[in-house]
Motif scaffolding. Structure first.
Motif, PDB file in Angstrom:
ATOM      1  N   GLU A   1       0.374 -66.619  84.192  1.00  0.00           N
ATOM      2  CA  GLU A   1       0.186 -65.620  83.300  1.00  0.00           C
ATOM      3  C   GLU A   1      -1.081 -66.190  82.213  1.00  0.00           C
ATOM      4  OE1 GLU A   1       3.496 -64.212  81.253  1.00  0.00           O
ATOM      5  OE2 GLU A   1       4.673 -63.610  82.967  1.00  0.00           O
ATOM      6  N   ASP A   2      -0.954 -67.120  81.708  1.00  0.00           N
ATOM      7  CA  ASP A   2      -1.763 -67.734  80.997  1.00  0.00           C
ATOM      8  C   ASP A   2      -3.213 -67.699  81.520  1.00  0.00           C
ATOM      9  OD1 ASP A   2      -2.973 -68.677  78.298  1.00  0.00           O
ATOM     10  OD2 ASP A   2      -2.681 -70.714  79.015  1.00  0.00           O
ATOM     11  N   GLY A   3      -3.270 -68.341  82.691  1.00  0.00           N
ATOM     12  CA  GLY A   3      -4.465 -68.428  83.454  1.00  0.00           C
ATOM     13  C   GLY A   3      -5.182 -66.995  83.722  1.00  0.00           C
ATOM     14  N   MET A   4      -4.526 -66.108  84.273  1.00  0.00           N
ATOM     15  CA  MET A   4      -4.679 -64.819  84.434  1.00  0.00           C
ATOM     16  C   MET A   4      -5.390 -64.038  83.216  1.00  0.00           C
ATOM     17  SD  MET A   4      -4.737 -64.472  87.627  1.00  0.00           S
ATOM     18  CE  MET A   4      -5.367 -62.611  87.567  1.00  0.00           C
ATOM     19  N   ALA A   5      -4.618 -64.318  82.002  1.00  0.00           N
ATOM     20  CA  ALA A   5      -5.029 -63.614  80.889  1.00  0.00           C
ATOM     21  C   ALA A   5      -6.414 -64.096  80.293  1.00  0.00           C
ATOM     22  CB  ALA A   5      -3.809 -64.011  79.624  1.00  0.00           C
ATOM     23  N   ARG A   6      -6.569 -65.663  80.523  1.00  0.00           N
ATOM     24  CA  ARG A   6      -7.653 -66.148  80.117  1.00  0.00           C
ATOM     25  C   ARG A   6      -8.920 -65.601  80.954  1.00  0.00           C
ATOM     26  NH1 ARG A   6      -7.753 -71.165  77.389  1.00  0.00           N
ATOM     27  NH2 ARG A   6      -5.829 -71.385  76.037  1.00  0.00           N
ATOM     28  N   ILE A   7      -8.697 -65.485  82.285  1.00  0.00           N
ATOM     29  CA  ILE A   7      -9.628 -65.028  83.318  1.00  0.00           C
ATOM     30  C   ILE A   7      -9.924 -63.615  83.050  1.00  0.00           C
ATOM     31  CG2 ILE A   7     -10.028 -64.524  85.784  1.00  0.00           C
ATOM     32  CD1 ILE A   7      -8.321 -67.067  86.140  1.00  0.00           C
ATOM     33  N   THR A   8      -9.074 -62.851  82.712  1.00  0.00           N
ATOM     34  CA  THR A   8      -9.312 -61.353  82.474  1.00  0.00           C
ATOM     35  C   THR A   8     -10.206 -61.173  80.981  1.00  0.00           C
ATOM     36  OG1 THR A   8      -7.105 -60.803  83.380  1.00  0.00           O
ATOM     37  CG2 THR A   8      -8.053 -59.188  82.011  1.00  0.00           C
ATOM     38  N   THR A   9      -9.907 -61.957  80.217  1.00  0.00           N
ATOM     39  CA  THR A   9     -10.791 -61.881  78.853  1.00  0.00           C
ATOM     40  C   THR A   9     -12.102 -62.191  79.097  1.00  0.00           C
ATOM     41  OG1 THR A   9      -8.666 -62.502  77.717  1.00  0.00           O
ATOM     42  CG2 THR A   9     -10.781 -62.990  76.657  1.00  0.00           C
ATOM     43  N   LEU A  10     -12.483 -63.406  80.024  1.00  0.00           N
ATOM     44  CA  LEU A  10     -13.803 -63.589  80.257  1.00  0.00           C
ATOM     45  C   LEU A  10     -14.332 -62.697  81.206  1.00  0.00           C
ATOM     46  CD1 LEU A  10     -12.824 -67.613  81.194  1.00  0.00           C
ATOM     47  CD2 LEU A  10     -14.252 -66.615  79.086  1.00  0.00           C
ATOM     48  N   VAL A  11     -13.816 -62.182  82.136  1.00  0.00           N
ATOM     49  CA  VAL A  11     -14.354 -61.103  82.893  1.00  0.00           C
ATOM     50  C   VAL A  11     -14.824 -59.960  82.179  1.00  0.00           C
ATOM     51  CG1 VAL A  11     -14.060 -59.695  84.748  1.00  0.00           C
ATOM     52  CG2 VAL A  11     -13.518 -61.947  85.220  1.00  0.00           C
ATOM     53  N   GLN A  12     -13.894 -59.466  81.160  1.00  0.00           N
ATOM     54  CA  GLN A  12     -14.331 -58.387  80.406  1.00  0.00           C
ATOM     55  C   GLN A  12     -15.361 -58.656  79.500  1.00  0.00           C
ATOM     56  OE1 GLN A  12     -10.382 -57.737  78.306  1.00  0.00           O
ATOM     57  NE2 GLN A  12      -9.616 -56.316  80.006  1.00  0.00           N
TER      58      GLN A  12
END
Length: 738
Positions: free
Chosen positions: A528-539
């Motif tokens: 979950e932490d990894g996906m959240a970080r990735i989502t923030t960067l992509v956005q």
């Protein structure tokens, strides 16, 4: 360049010629400005039976509509008599290919500009300019060695350059254009000789020829740069026939054909991928900095580069209709549709020069005839009026300021292609800027390194180990970051590219994978932490690569093409100069939005070349004077369509050639400096014109009432010339404020 002059009417999609008769199109070489177009149009319209004439300087064409009573040879002869080379022009179905035969009639000695292909010094205008320069140097040498024949030597040098100019003026007058810039130049040089300034006359003629030569060279290079676009499309393609690939000419491909595109090859036609997955570098078409992953069903464009996998592509457009061909047509149409600014001095001379002659004549005859005054007194005053009216100061007032302004700009890395461009720069009301390579550096850079169970240094080191042999832009960003941070790069084994997904290998026995979040998620849980970080960067508009060590998430690396250091300051400087800004880019909405927010500029994203040109047209229709700033081939149509096109330094050659100006150091702040330089130059020009005309007006009055005579009249012109020149030279040290 089309924007420098006016007088021409352009052929474009929206400019329809009268079809009530036979339509003939000629290729006319040697036309470099609107005075050329005006002379050609006036001369051809004088022929019986001609109902319409459309002259396009950028395309070097003249289209004539007539009722059939005028022979084609007569039309060609009329144009050739003005000194231009004429051939019939037939359009083919390819990328603007032409077939023609040179017109036989007429002479070409006094053609205007760089009319032949090849080095400028071999052109007729180049040879004339060189000959005039050599003659002037010889005259100076003769004057030093034999002072008694100095005047004759300078008269001979003057004749070398002036006689062809005078012949052009006489020929233009014969065909309906009596007051051209050649007429003005002839009068100015002759006037200088009459007042004893033979050396000045010879130098002015040489400078005139140099200016005309440079204009012709620039026009020829601009045309050649547009034609060079077609070189992006490969000459051959691998056509699938009976389950085998046969190499054929790319222009022979038909819609529906299937072609094989190997890794590293340019795609020879627009099409849709039938099979295969790989990265496509679309920078030549869209300007997007990061290659796109494409798979079956996706569109590909001619001229783009297939980076890493074999693709089977179904052709969807013939050679004459592919993306590059459309870009070529858009650029040509945009240039043809211009309403170029006419040279100020040429426009003014239409009224000024004949007006001075008329005033001088009236001064001579009216007082003696109407009042019985002395003929001797008023002939003397009439001659003084002609000397006062000598246009030398006016001839030099605008070019001197323009030359100084252009030189000052060049010293600061601001390349401006001509006086009309310099003038228009100060009038722009909105600047439409490309993103990639203009507002940004043009290459992705590592912005974030997020480790999971390792240090940032280890994450970059392991990622760089996998990317060591890759030339992909994202790989280069990781390697550059490793070098900048001093991260050691260990040797990697068994490195293999996973088509469309990433790269795998091992370091010290540890299996590694570096790829997209989607590909990584298929191999291991990102949490979950990894996906959240990735989502923030992509956005935030960043491209994300995920590093896996075995089946565990080890790190996330984010990259983005970041704004230039002075981008925000440059945009604010434009706003202070009352110039609005807009970002137009082929990049995706997310990335464009993030950059737009950071720079405080409105973004418009995912645009093709025709979209950028359409936006420029829309802004112009609302009354804006538009500057388009870009650096890529995809920007060429927009650069050509805008009132002013500005190329960023380091960009594609075609952008630099199509544009009216270039920022050689790639600083966004320099765009505002160009605007400031333009406004200061125009202020200087207005001062020069006021001084030149003001002194003439004062001495005209004092001469008529008998206070001054011939010598003060001579000083009125030479003094004005000195003042104007000194004022113009102040621009060489101008300080640009932003």
């Amino acid at each position: 360049m089309g924007r420098i002059c006016d007088g021409s009417r352009a052929i474009s999609a929206g400019d329809h010629v009268d079809h009530g008769g036979e339509r003939l199109r000629y290729r006319v070489t040697g036309m470099d400005c609107a005075s050329c177009a005006a002379k050609v149009e006036t001369a051809v319209r004088r022929l019986a039976g001609v109902s319409d004439v459309v002259v396009s300087v950028p395309a070097e064409t003249v289209t004539v509509v007539h009722d059939g009573t005028t022979a084609s040879a007569a039309i060609a002869s009329q144009i050739a008599a003005l000194g231009y080379k004429v051939g019939r022009h037939e359009e083919s179905s390819g990328l603007g290919r032409e077939r023609g035969r040179e017109g036989e009639p007429g002479h070409h000695l006094h053609s205007h500009g760089h009319e032949e292909e090849g080095p400028w010094w071999r052109s007729r205008k180049g040879l004339l300019t060189i000959g005039c320069g050599v003659a002037l140097l010889a005259a100076y040498a003769v004057g030093l060695l034999f002072p008694s024949i100095e005047r004759g030597a300078f008269l001979a040098a003057l004749a070398v350059g002036l006689l062809p100019i005078a012949w052009r003026a006489l020929t233009a007058a014969r065909y309906g254009s009596p007051f051209t810039i050649e007429t003005l130049m002839t009068i100015a040089a002759t006037g200088a000789v009459i007042i004893g300034e033979v050396q000045e006359a010879a130098v002015v003629v040489l400078l005139f020829l140099v200016g005309e030569l440079l204009e012709g060279v620039a026009a020829g290079r601009a045309r050649a740069s547009i034609r060079s676009l077609t070189r992006l499309v490969p000459k051959t393609a691998f056509l699938e026939t009976d389950s085998r690939a046969e190499e054929v000419p790319a222009e022979s491909l038909k819609v529906g054909s299937t072609i094989l595109v190997r890794p590293g090859d340019r795609i020879p036609a627009d099409g849709i991928i039938l099979s295969g997955t790989g990265s496509i570098d679309e920078a030549p078409v869209t300007g997007e900095s990061v290659p796109k992953q494409k798979t079956a069903g996706d569109k590909v464009f001619a001229g783009t580069i297939n980076l890493d996998a074999a693709l089977r592509v179904e052709v969807t457009a013939a050679a004459q209709d592919n993306t590059i061909a459309r870009v070529v047509r858009l650029v040509e149409e945009a240039q043809e549709a211009k309403a170029p600014t006419e040279r100020f001095i040429d426009r003014f001379s239409r009224y000024y020069t004949p007006g001075v002659l008329l005033v001088g004549f009236l001064v001579v005859i009216l007082p003696p005839l109407a009042l019985g005054a002395s003929w001797g007194e008023w002939v003397y005053k009439g001659l003084a009026v002609l000397l006062i009216g000598c246009p030398c100061a006016l001839v030099i007032s605008t070019p001197a300021a323009i030359a100084a302004g252009l030189s000052a700009g060049a010293r600061k890395g601001l390349l401006i292609k001509g006086g009309a461009v310099l003038e228009t720069l100060g009038k722009i009301t909105i600047a439409a800027l490309d993103k990639t390579g203009t507002l940004t550096g043009g290459q992705p850079r590592v912005t974030d390194v997020i480790p999971f169970g390792r240090s940032e240094r280890d994450v970059i080191a392991l990622a760089a180990a996998l990317e060591t042999s890759s030339s992909h832009p994202l790989a280069r960003a990781i390697l550059d970051h490793a070098a900048a941070t001093g991260a050691p790069i260990p040797p990697a084994a068994s490195v293999t590219a996973v088509a469309g997904r990433g790269v795998a290998g091992s370091v010290g026995g540890l299996d590694l994978f570096l790829g997209s979040p989607q590909a990584a998620a298929e191999r291991a849980s990102l949490g979950e932490d990894g996906m959240a970080r990735i989502t923030t960067l992509v956005q935030a508009g960043k491209t994300v690569s995920v590093l896996l060590a075995g089946d565990r998430l080890s790190g996330v690396i984010a990259m983005r093409d970041e704004p230039r250091p002075d981008a925000r300051e440059g945009i604010q400087a434009l706003h202070r100069a009352s110039v609005s800004t807009l970002m137009i880019t082929g990049d995706n909405h997310r990335t464009a939005g993030a950059i737009g927010t950071a720079l405080d500029i409105e973004p418009r994203a995912e645009l093709l070349p025709e979209d950028k040109q359409r936006i420029v047209r829309e802004l112009q229709s609302r009354g804006h004077v538009v500057a388009k700033i870009g650096d890529g081939i995809n920007d060429a149509p927009g650069l050509a369509a805008a009132d002013i096109g500005i190329a960023m330094g380091g960009g594609a050659d075609v952008a630099l050639e199509t544009a009216d100006a270039a920022v050689l150091h790639g600083r966004v702040l320099d765009i505002a400096r160009m605007v400031d330089l333009s406004r200061k130059t125009m202020t200087n020009i207005h001062q020069n014109i006021t001084m030149a005309l003001g002194l003439k007006a004062v001495f005209l009055v004092t001469t008529i009432i008998g206070i001054t005579g011939l010598w003060p009249a001579i000083l009125a012109d030479t003094g004005a010339t000195v003042l104007v020149t000194m004022n113009a030279l102040r621009l060489l040290n101008v300080r640009l404020e932003v």
